[in-house]
Design a protein around this motif. Sequence first.
Motif, mmCIF file in Angstrom:
data_model
loop_
_atom_site.group_PDB
_atom_site.id
_atom_site.type_symbol
_atom_site.label_atom_id
_atom_site.label_comp_id
_atom_site.label_asym_id
_atom_site.label_seq_id
_atom_site.Cartn_x
_atom_site.Cartn_y
_atom_site.Cartn_z
ATOM 1 N N ARG A 52 1.177 -1.111 -0.159
ATOM 2 C CA ARG A 52 -0.353 -0.120 -0.001
ATOM 3 C C ARG A 52 0.500 1.422 0.450
ATOM 4 N NH1 ARG A 52 -2.859 -2.809 3.261
ATOM 5 N NH2 ARG A 52 -5.241 -3.836 3.636
ATOM 6 N N PRO B 169 1.635 0.785 -6.254
ATOM 7 C CA PRO B 169 0.447 -0.457 -6.152
ATOM 8 C C PRO B 169 0.249 -1.549 -7.047
ATOM 9 C CG PRO B 169 -0.206 0.870 -7.380
ATOM 10 C CD PRO B 169 1.310 1.889 -6.818
ATOM 11 N N ASP C 26 0.328 -4.979 -9.600
ATOM 12 C CA ASP C 26 -0.070 -4.482 -11.217
ATOM 13 C C ASP C 26 -1.474 -5.605 -11.277
ATOM 14 O OD1 ASP C 26 1.224 -6.727 -11.557
ATOM 15 O OD2 ASP C 26 2.490 -6.379 -12.593
ATOM 16 N N ASP C 27 -2.282 -5.499 -12.335
ATOM 17 C CA ASP C 27 -3.180 -6.032 -12.584
ATOM 18 C C ASP C 27 -2.664 -7.905 -12.313
ATOM 19 O OD1 ASP C 27 -4.578 -4.473 -12.217
ATOM 20 O OD2 ASP C 27 -5.821 -4.638 -14.512
ATOM 21 N N LEU D 105 -9.407 -5.630 -5.108
ATOM 22 C CA LEU D 105 -8.711 -4.505 -5.670
ATOM 23 C C LEU D 105 -8.847 -4.141 -6.963
ATOM 24 C CD1 LEU D 105 -5.215 -4.592 -3.643
ATOM 25 C CD2 LEU D 105 -7.261 -3.177 -4.155
ATOM 26 N N LEU D 106 -8.973 -5.991 -7.390
ATOM 27 C CA LEU D 106 -9.245 -5.625 -8.960
ATOM 28 C C LEU D 106 -10.469 -5.437 -9.717
ATOM 29 C CD1 LEU D 106 -8.040 -9.309 -9.792
ATOM 30 C CD2 LEU D 106 -6.879 -7.283 -11.207
ATOM 31 N N ALA E 205 -12.524 -3.356 -8.123
ATOM 32 C CA ALA E 205 -12.202 -1.802 -7.412
ATOM 33 C C ALA E 205 -11.821 -0.671 -8.160
ATOM 34 C CB ALA E 205 -11.459 -1.090 -6.095
ATOM 35 N N ARG E 206 -10.376 -1.418 -9.222
ATOM 36 C CA ARG E 206 -9.958 -0.548 -10.436
ATOM 37 C C ARG E 206 -10.513 -0.501 -10.913
ATOM 38 N NH1 ARG E 206 -3.658 -3.089 -10.563
ATOM 39 N NH2 ARG E 206 -3.721 -2.395 -8.703
ATOM 40 N N HIS E 207 -11.705 -1.298 -11.580
ATOM 41 C CA HIS E 207 -12.152 -1.680 -13.348
ATOM 42 C C HIS E 207 -13.122 -1.481 -12.998
ATOM 43 C CE1 HIS E 207 -8.455 -2.851 -14.817
ATOM 44 N NE2 HIS E 207 -8.174 -3.490 -14.304
ATOM 45 N N ARG F 141 -8.012 -6.250 -17.884
ATOM 46 C CA ARG F 141 -9.322 -5.657 -18.491
ATOM 47 C C ARG F 141 -9.978 -6.133 -19.192
ATOM 48 N NH1 ARG F 141 -9.466 -0.004 -21.246
ATOM 49 N NH2 ARG F 141 -10.852 0.905 -21.182
#
Length: 202
Positions: free
Chosen positions: A14, A18, A20-21, A38-39, A41-43, A85
């Motif tokens: 943290r 950050p 990566d995917d 986290l994935l 939230a990111r996408h 993504r």
Amino acid sequence: MEPAAGGRCHECDRSEAPLDDEALVTRARAGDLEAYDLLVARHTASAYRTAVLLGAGSDSEDVLQEAFVKAYRKLSRFRGESSFRSWLLTIVANETRNLHRSRGRRDGLVLRAAAADPSSEVAEDDAVGAVLAGERRAVLVEALRQLPVRDREVIVCRFFLDLTEEETVAALGWPRGTVKSRTSRALAKLRGLLDREEVRHG
């Protein structure tokens, strides 16, 4: 700070760059639900735009939930040949198509996200820039609604969602040549519609 047992240090993750995917996918496959969160939230934003722009409308949240559940279940099948993504948006696009089939229609896409603020999602691309430059939002949305469904889909993917050609191929499930030729034709149709609107509005 020393890494925790097993070489993992959540606090380090943290406080530094950050993950990566790819790293998050690896952790999620190993059962790390926080990594998958986290994935998600990111996408979520791009996945939601995809559902809305491809016609899910008021059902976009349901499409999104189903897509994220299916993506988690299918993580073992993700080979990393495309970005996470792109792979996720393919699932969202498929879920949206399933929704269209269940509704018994494929027409009448509602471009609410575009109507809200298309300029923030449009790629800085010369071809689409020439088409969209100076056009008012309402005129653009109306012109997009007049395009055939498949033309609309490729325009949305390439220029509203800023997907690469390769990602568009994956998301729509079309051959590369089809994406390339339909993008060109769809832009020409959109340009013609916008030109007519301009003449009509003086």
